[in-house]
Design an enzyme around this catalytic site. Structure first.
Site, PDB file in Angstrom:
ATOM      1  N   LYS A  90       0.843  -1.204   0.000  1.00  0.00           N
ATOM      2  CA  LYS A  90       0.000   0.000   0.000  1.00  0.00           C
ATOM      3  C   LYS A  90       0.867   1.238   0.000  1.00  0.00           C
ATOM      4  O   LYS A  90       1.830   1.329   0.762  1.00  0.00           O
ATOM      5  CB  LYS A  90      -0.871   0.009   1.265  1.00  0.00           C
ATOM      6  CG  LYS A  90      -1.753   1.248   1.398  1.00  0.00           C
ATOM      7  CD  LYS A  90      -3.058   1.062   0.664  1.00  0.00           C
ATOM      8  CE  LYS A  90      -3.876   2.325   0.550  1.00  0.00           C
ATOM      9  NZ  LYS A  90      -3.571   3.107  -0.684  1.00  0.00           N
TER      10      LYS A  90
ATOM     11  N   LYS B 278       5.885   2.647   8.054  1.00  0.00           N
ATOM     12  CA  LYS B 278       4.812   3.547   8.478  1.00  0.00           C
ATOM     13  C   LYS B 278       3.530   2.755   8.785  1.00  0.00           C
ATOM     14  O   LYS B 278       2.896   2.945   9.821  1.00  0.00           O
ATOM     15  CB  LYS B 278       4.546   4.543   7.346  1.00  0.00           C
ATOM     16  CG  LYS B 278       3.595   5.653   7.690  1.00  0.00           C
ATOM     17  CD  LYS B 278       3.214   6.459   6.455  1.00  0.00           C
ATOM     18  CE  LYS B 278       4.427   7.066   5.758  1.00  0.00           C
ATOM     19  NZ  LYS B 278       4.040   8.086   4.750  1.00  0.00           N
TER      20      LYS B 278
ATOM     21  N   LYS C 137       4.855   1.835  -3.434  1.00  0.00           N
ATOM     22  CA  LYS C 137       4.831   3.218  -3.906  1.00  0.00           C
ATOM     23  C   LYS C 137       5.002   3.242  -5.408  1.00  0.00           C
ATOM     24  O   LYS C 137       5.685   2.369  -5.973  1.00  0.00           O
ATOM     25  CB  LYS C 137       5.974   4.016  -3.274  1.00  0.00           C
ATOM     26  CG  LYS C 137       5.784   5.519  -3.375  1.00  0.00           C
ATOM     27  CD  LYS C 137       4.987   6.023  -2.189  1.00  0.00           C
ATOM     28  CE  LYS C 137       4.801   7.522  -2.200  1.00  0.00           C
ATOM     29  NZ  LYS C 137       4.318   7.981  -0.874  1.00  0.00           N
TER      30      LYS C 137
ATOM     31  N   THR D 174      -4.056  13.447   6.708  1.00  0.00           N
ATOM     32  CA  THR D 174      -2.619  13.485   7.019  1.00  0.00           C
ATOM     33  C   THR D 174      -2.325  14.642   7.983  1.00  0.00           C
ATOM     34  O   THR D 174      -1.633  14.468   8.994  1.00  0.00           O
ATOM     35  CB  THR D 174      -1.770  13.610   5.742  1.00  0.00           C
ATOM     36  OG1 THR D 174      -2.262  12.672   4.783  1.00  0.00           O
ATOM     37  CG2 THR D 174      -0.309  13.323   6.019  1.00  0.00           C
TER      38      THR D 174
ATOM     39  N   ASN E 234      -1.625  19.919   0.388  1.00  0.00           N
ATOM     40  CA  ASN E 234      -2.674  19.247   1.161  1.00  0.00           C
ATOM     41  C   ASN E 234      -2.234  18.986   2.600  1.00  0.00           C
ATOM     42  O   ASN E 234      -2.952  19.291   3.554  1.00  0.00           O
ATOM     43  CB  ASN E 234      -3.053  17.932   0.462  1.00  0.00           C
ATOM     44  CG  ASN E 234      -3.950  17.054   1.315  1.00  0.00           C
ATOM     45  OD1 ASN E 234      -3.477  16.328   2.188  1.00  0.00           O
ATOM     46  ND2 ASN E 234      -5.242  17.151   1.118  1.00  0.00           N
TER      47      ASN E 234
ATOM     48  N   SER F 161      -6.585   5.918   4.482  1.00  0.00           N
ATOM     49  CA  SER F 161      -6.711   5.109   3.268  1.00  0.00           C
ATOM     50  C   SER F 161      -7.144   3.690   3.646  1.00  0.00           C
ATOM     51  O   SER F 161      -7.931   3.063   2.934  1.00  0.00           O
ATOM     52  CB  SER F 161      -5.383   5.045   2.516  1.00  0.00           C
ATOM     53  OG  SER F 161      -5.248   6.145   1.644  1.00  0.00           O
TER      54      SER F 161
HETATM   55  N1  GLU Z   1       1.150   9.247   0.131  1.00  0.00           N
HETATM   56  C1  GLU Z   1       0.769   8.983   1.467  1.00  0.00           C
HETATM   57  C2  GLU Z   1       1.977   8.573   2.291  1.00  0.00           C
HETATM   58  O1  GLU Z   1       3.102   8.838   1.926  1.00  0.00           O
HETATM   59  C3  GLU Z   1      -0.393   8.002   1.627  1.00  0.00           C
HETATM   60  C4  GLU Z   1      -0.506   6.927   0.624  1.00  0.00           C
HETATM   61  C5  GLU Z   1      -1.807   6.122   0.687  1.00  0.00           C
HETATM   62  O2  GLU Z   1      -2.783   6.613   1.234  1.00  0.00           O
HETATM   63  O3  GLU Z   1      -1.801   5.018   0.168  1.00  0.00           O
HETATM   64  O4  GLU Z   1       1.846   8.061   3.357  1.00  0.00           O
END
Ligand code: GLU
Length: 407
Positions: A67, A91, A103, A187, A218, A346
């Site tokens: 994810k 994370k 990613k 976030t 954001n 998410s």
């Molecule tokens: N881009 C966000 C991060 O770096 C969230 C990615 C997501 O929600 O999958 O944590």
């Protein structure tokens, strides 16, 4: 040149060195399970074909499907995407959601193409990685340059290719297309929860309660909202074009309106224009990088005067800068804890999609609040146990959780 993937692996080694982990286990985590580079031929509006380059890195899925976000940015490269997928594994483990780390990204500036081109690039990208992703396999989410509309196209293209509607094929979607209430602000809101928890431990003396935020997208803007509720003064803000400073505090509403009108923060009446470098060296309590990686290096870290660095961006501090911060008694709240509220929400979106549910904003933020507070408590207890930095503590917590599932 700072290679984010090398930096990520260094962080892992540094954390692993103070706890007892099997070296083979640590070594395995230095290699993503898989990564691909794809070429995406797209017919542009002027009738000419352009070939775009995209990536997807799947780091580890011991805790659940890969994810992580999707980055649309001119400077995207494979090492960056590998590093970002690596950080996602840790994370997701820190915030304790059943996901591994992934990613993706495409090298281009989304602001320089038309909406129709943006859609074709996105759909072309999904066609190339379709066989590698899916709700139970790897679920793309938003990141720099890729917001809710793009997540809708990803979900739609995946559904089209698989022959059935699959809302959980991406997260960060718009509300009518299966998005979750609260995802937009998640976030920044989650960062606010962690900041509150950190401040409650009185780790820094902060009579002035001053904060500066680098990045007003954001993440930065919603964090600023949370900080305002805390009664803190935001004395400086910046975007890619430069920063603004006002020692009495910046009026957020005015800053937002000014940015919408002019396209930049600079030139806001009642505040002084400053450079991004100047912002990083201000004499303030808390400094928040909320843009990209490698902001703090061995060169500028000695000049940082803030008492705390609160990482809302991914990978803003190189290991060399980290060492300097530790020597100078700075508190660093790491990215894999501070900005985990986005991916946590998410997960809530993915869960609602799979179970055909729709939660209210109140329900989502309430659940997020609990999850973030628990993540902080878990990291804090390890930090106390090992008498170490918050970064190493967060890594150790994640490693314990991953190890349990991997062995
Ligand atoms: N881009 C966000 C991060 O770096 C969230 C990615 C997501 O929600 O999958 O944590």
């Amino acid at each position: 040149m700072n290679n984010p993937f090398e930096n990520a692996k260094k962080q892992l080694d540094l954390a692993a060195s103070i706890a007892q982990f099997d070296p083979n286990f640590i070594e395995r985590l230095k290699f993503p399970d898989r990564y691909v580079e794809v070429s995406i031929p797209v017919m542009m509006d002027n009738g000419e074909q352009e070939i775009f380059t995209g990536f997807r890195s799947q780091h580890n899925n011991a805790l659940g499907p890969y994810k992580g976000g999707t980055r649309y940015f001119e400077q995207v490269n494979l090492d960056e995407i590998r590093a970002l997928s690596f950080w996602m594994t840790f994370k997701n483990a820190v915030v304790n959601i059943p996901f591994g780390g992934g990613k993706g990204g495409i090298i281009f500036n989304p602001k320089k193409v038309s909406k129709a081109e943006l859609e074709r690039i996105t759909r072309g990208y999904i066609q190339k990685i379709f066989h590698l992703i899916g709700p139970e396999i790897d679920c793309p989410g938003p990141d720099v340059g890729a917001g809710s509309e793009i997540m809708d196209w990803i979900m739609d293209e995946y559904s089209r290719l698989s022959g059935k509607k699959q809302l959980a094929a991406s997260t960060g979607k718009t509300l009518p297309n299966g998005g979750s209430n609260g995802r937009e602000e998640a976030t920044g809101f989650g960062g606010g929860v962690i900041l509150r928890e950190v401040l409650s431990k009185n780790l820094i003396s902060s009579e002035r309660k001053t904060i500066a935020i680098q990045g007003f997208g954001n993440v930065g803007s919603y964090l600023a909202e949370s900080v305002r509720e805390l009664g803190w003064k935001i004395v400086a803000l910046s975007d890619s074009k430069g920063g603004i400073y006002n020692e009495n505090g910046i009026d957020l509403t005015k800053a937002e309106t000014h940015k919408k009108k002019t396209g930049a923060l600079r030139g806001l009446p009642d505040s002084k224009d400053i450079s991004n470098e100047e912002l990083l060296e201000l004499d303030i309590d808390v400094l928040v990088p909320a843009a990209l990686e490698n902001v703090f290096t061995a060169l500028n870290a000695p000049k940082v005067k803030a008492k705390m660095i609160f990482e809302m961006a991914n990978g803003p501090t190189t290991p060399e800068a980290d060492e300097i911060f530790n020597k100078n008694n700075k508190i660093v709240i790491p990215d894999i804890l501070a900005n985990s509220g986005g991916v946590a929400t998410s997960y809530f979106e993915w869960y609602q999609n799979i179970h055909n549910e729709k939660w209210t904003t109140g329900e989502v933020l309430d659940k997020l609040h609990k999850l973030m507070s628990q993540a902080f408590a878990d990291v804090y207890s390890i930090q106390q146990k090992y008498k170490t930095t918050f970064r190493k503590a967060a890594y150790i917590l994640a490693l314990e959780r991953i190890k349990e599932k991997m062995l």
